[in-house]
Design a protein around this motif. Structure first.
Motif, PDB file in Angstrom:
ATOM      1  N   ASN A 117     -13.589  12.329 -11.251  1.00 13.83           N
ATOM      2  CA  ASN A 117     -12.876  11.599 -12.300  1.00 13.83           C
ATOM      3  C   ASN A 117     -11.366  11.828 -12.289  1.00 13.83           C
ATOM      4  OD1 ASN A 117     -15.119  10.260 -13.310  1.00 13.83           O
ATOM      5  ND2 ASN A 117     -15.686  12.022 -14.566  1.00 13.83           N
ATOM      6  N   LEU A 118     -10.841  12.197 -11.153  1.00 12.17           N
ATOM      7  CA  LEU A 118      -9.393  12.320 -11.002  1.00 12.17           C
ATOM      8  C   LEU A 118      -8.806  10.928 -10.779  1.00 12.17           C
ATOM      9  CD1 LEU A 118      -9.254  15.447  -8.695  1.00 12.17           C
ATOM     10  CD2 LEU A 118      -8.635  15.330 -11.107  1.00 12.17           C
ATOM     11  N   PRO A 119      -7.536  10.738 -11.120  1.00 11.64           N
ATOM     12  CA  PRO A 119      -6.931   9.419 -10.912  1.00 11.64           C
ATOM     13  C   PRO A 119      -6.736   9.132  -9.416  1.00 11.64           C
ATOM     14  CG  PRO A 119      -5.331  10.950 -11.840  1.00 11.64           C
ATOM     15  CD  PRO A 119      -6.638  11.664 -11.793  1.00 11.64           C
ATOM     16  N   VAL A 120      -7.122   7.945  -9.028  1.00  9.83           N
ATOM     17  CA  VAL A 120      -6.916   7.471  -7.650  1.00  9.83           C
ATOM     18  C   VAL A 120      -6.266   6.092  -7.737  1.00  9.83           C
ATOM     19  CG1 VAL A 120      -8.848   8.757  -6.666  1.00  9.83           C
ATOM     20  CG2 VAL A 120      -9.214   6.454  -7.527  1.00  9.83           C
ATOM     21  N   LYS A 121      -5.574   5.712  -6.688  1.00 11.93           N
ATOM     22  CA  LYS A 121      -4.967   4.383  -6.660  1.00 11.93           C
ATOM     23  C   LYS A 121      -5.982   3.386  -6.135  1.00 11.93           C
ATOM     24  CE  LYS A 121      -0.199   5.485  -6.671  1.00 11.93           C
ATOM     25  NZ  LYS A 121       1.107   4.972  -6.423  1.00 11.93           N
ATOM     26  N   VAL A 122      -6.118   2.273  -6.865  1.00  6.55           N
ATOM     27  CA  VAL A 122      -7.014   1.201  -6.460  1.00  6.55           C
ATOM     28  C   VAL A 122      -6.212  -0.104  -6.423  1.00  6.55           C
ATOM     29  CG1 VAL A 122      -9.108   2.292  -7.347  1.00  6.55           C
ATOM     30  CG2 VAL A 122      -7.792   0.798  -8.832  1.00  6.55           C
ATOM     31  N   PHE A 123      -6.652  -1.011  -5.585  1.00  4.99           N
ATOM     32  CA  PHE A 123      -5.987  -2.302  -5.452  1.00  4.99           C
ATOM     33  C   PHE A 123      -6.012  -3.054  -6.780  1.00  4.99           C
ATOM     34  CE2 PHE A 123      -6.414  -6.881  -4.674  1.00  4.99           C
ATOM     35  CZ  PHE A 123      -5.200  -7.118  -4.057  1.00  4.99           C
ATOM     36  N   ASP A 124      -4.871  -3.622  -7.156  1.00  8.22           N
ATOM     37  CA  ASP A 124      -4.778  -4.381  -8.393  1.00  8.22           C
ATOM     38  C   ASP A 124      -4.615  -5.879  -8.110  1.00  8.22           C
ATOM     39  OD1 ASP A 124      -4.634  -4.652 -11.231  1.00  8.22           O
ATOM     40  OD2 ASP A 124      -2.462  -4.849 -11.063  1.00  8.22           O
ATOM     41  N   ARG A 125      -3.588  -6.249  -7.333  1.00 12.06           N
ATOM     42  CA  ARG A 125      -3.344  -7.665  -7.041  1.00 12.06           C
ATOM     43  C   ARG A 125      -2.365  -7.808  -5.881  1.00 12.06           C
ATOM     44  NH1 ARG A 125      -0.347  -6.037 -11.189  1.00 12.06           N
ATOM     45  NH2 ARG A 125       1.834  -6.641 -11.346  1.00 12.06           N
ATOM     46  N   ILE A 126      -2.379  -8.983  -5.281  1.00  9.31           N
ATOM     47  CA  ILE A 126      -1.415  -9.318  -4.243  1.00  9.31           C
ATOM     48  C   ILE A 126      -0.698 -10.580  -4.700  1.00  9.31           C
ATOM     49  CG2 ILE A 126      -3.046 -10.634  -2.842  1.00  9.31           C
ATOM     50  CD1 ILE A 126      -1.581  -9.402  -0.373  1.00  9.31           C
ATOM     51  N   VAL A 127       0.638 -10.595  -4.570  1.00  7.06           N
ATOM     52  CA  VAL A 127       1.460 -11.650  -5.147  1.00  7.06           C
ATOM     53  C   VAL A 127       2.390 -12.220  -4.072  1.00  7.06           C
ATOM     54  CG1 VAL A 127       3.198 -12.140  -6.906  1.00  7.06           C
ATOM     55  CG2 VAL A 127       1.384 -10.518  -7.402  1.00  7.06           C
ATOM     56  N   PHE A 128       2.366 -13.546  -3.918  1.00  7.20           N
ATOM     57  CA  PHE A 128       3.239 -14.235  -2.966  1.00  7.20           C
ATOM     58  C   PHE A 128       4.665 -14.264  -3.480  1.00  7.20           C
ATOM     59  CE2 PHE A 128       5.139 -18.314  -1.584  1.00  7.20           C
ATOM     60  CZ  PHE A 128       5.141 -18.090  -0.211  1.00  7.20           C
ATOM     61  N   VAL A 129       5.633 -13.945  -2.598  1.00  8.19           N
ATOM     62  CA  VAL A 129       7.041 -13.951  -2.990  1.00  8.19           C
ATOM     63  C   VAL A 129       7.926 -14.717  -1.997  1.00  8.19           C
ATOM     64  CG1 VAL A 129       7.017 -11.920  -4.483  1.00  8.19           C
ATOM     65  CG2 VAL A 129       7.359 -11.627  -2.027  1.00  8.19           C
ATOM     66  N   GLY A 130       7.355 -15.742  -1.380  1.00  5.19           N
ATOM     67  CA  GLY A 130       8.174 -16.633  -0.547  1.00  5.19           C
ATOM     68  C   GLY A 130       8.010 -16.412   0.950  1.00  5.19           C
ATOM     69  N   PHE A 131       8.854 -17.126   1.666  1.00  3.06           N
ATOM     70  CA  PHE A 131       8.884 -17.033   3.122  1.00  3.06           C
ATOM     71  C   PHE A 131       9.936 -16.020   3.541  1.00  3.06           C
ATOM     72  CE2 PHE A 131       7.583 -21.565   2.539  1.00  3.06           C
ATOM     73  CZ  PHE A 131       6.334 -21.472   3.133  1.00  3.06           C
ATOM     74  N   GLU A 132       9.693 -15.354   4.641  1.00  3.28           N
ATOM     75  CA  GLU A 132      10.716 -14.466   5.199  1.00  3.28           C
ATOM     76  C   GLU A 132      11.681 -15.322   5.991  1.00  3.28           C
ATOM     77  OE1 GLU A 132       9.958 -10.356   6.734  1.00  3.28           O
ATOM     78  OE2 GLU A 132      10.382 -11.407   8.617  1.00  3.28           O
ATOM     79  N   LYS A 133      12.942 -15.197   5.682  1.00  3.78           N
ATOM     80  CA  LYS A 133      13.959 -16.018   6.342  1.00  3.78           C
ATOM     81  C   LYS A 133      14.635 -15.286   7.467  1.00  3.78           C
ATOM     82  CE  LYS A 133      14.506 -18.734   2.239  1.00  3.78           C
ATOM     83  NZ  LYS A 133      13.285 -18.341   1.658  1.00  3.78           N
TER      84      LYS A 133
END
Length: 133
Positions: A117-133
């Motif tokens: 029951n220790l805190p672990v990091k879990v996936f929350d969300r993935i968010v699009f932020v545009g094209f790489e220029k």
């Protein structure tokens, strides 16, 4: 956060793409207003879309499933674009004029019974932020 088509801010300009069900390549947006007529009618439909508005600091993820649009809208604070705690990803595009898609991957802490029951990091969300220029 789940939103409906009518909740999309049509006054913003977007970067990203919408891929229609009958198309071999997506419709690309580069700091452009959305063509909301694409959401009308049963066929063709938008099977997938990722849009980001830098001016509105928001990202839209659009999927089509069972005859309905599943649209999620995420706020993207400016500081998240350079935050070392927010993972930056890029993916190679296919059939697009831009080479890479940029995303931010967010993690959150949660207790895990597998880790006493220790805190672990879990996936929350993935968010699009545009094209790489």
């Amino acid at each position: 956060m789940r939103v409906e088509i009518q909740d999309i801010n049509t006054e913003l300009r977007y970067e990203g793409y919408l891929w229609l069900s009958n198309a071999d390549a997506p419709i690309e947006y580069s700091d452009s207003p959305l063509d909301m007529t694409l959401f009308e009618g049963a066929n063709p439909f938008i099977r997938e879309g990722y849009l980001y508005s830098q001016e509105g600091k928001c990202s839209l993820t659009i999927k089509h499933a069972d005859g309905h649009y599943l649209i999620n809208q995420y706020g993207v604070p400016e500081e998240d674009l350079n935050d070392p705690e927010v993972e930056q990803l890029r993916f190679v595009t296919h059939r697009m004029s831009q080479r890479y898609l940029k995303f931010l991957r967010y993690w959150r802490e949660d207790e895990s019974p597998a880790c006493l029951n220790l805190p672990v990091k879990v996936f929350d969300r993935i968010v699009f932020v545009g094209f790489e220029k």
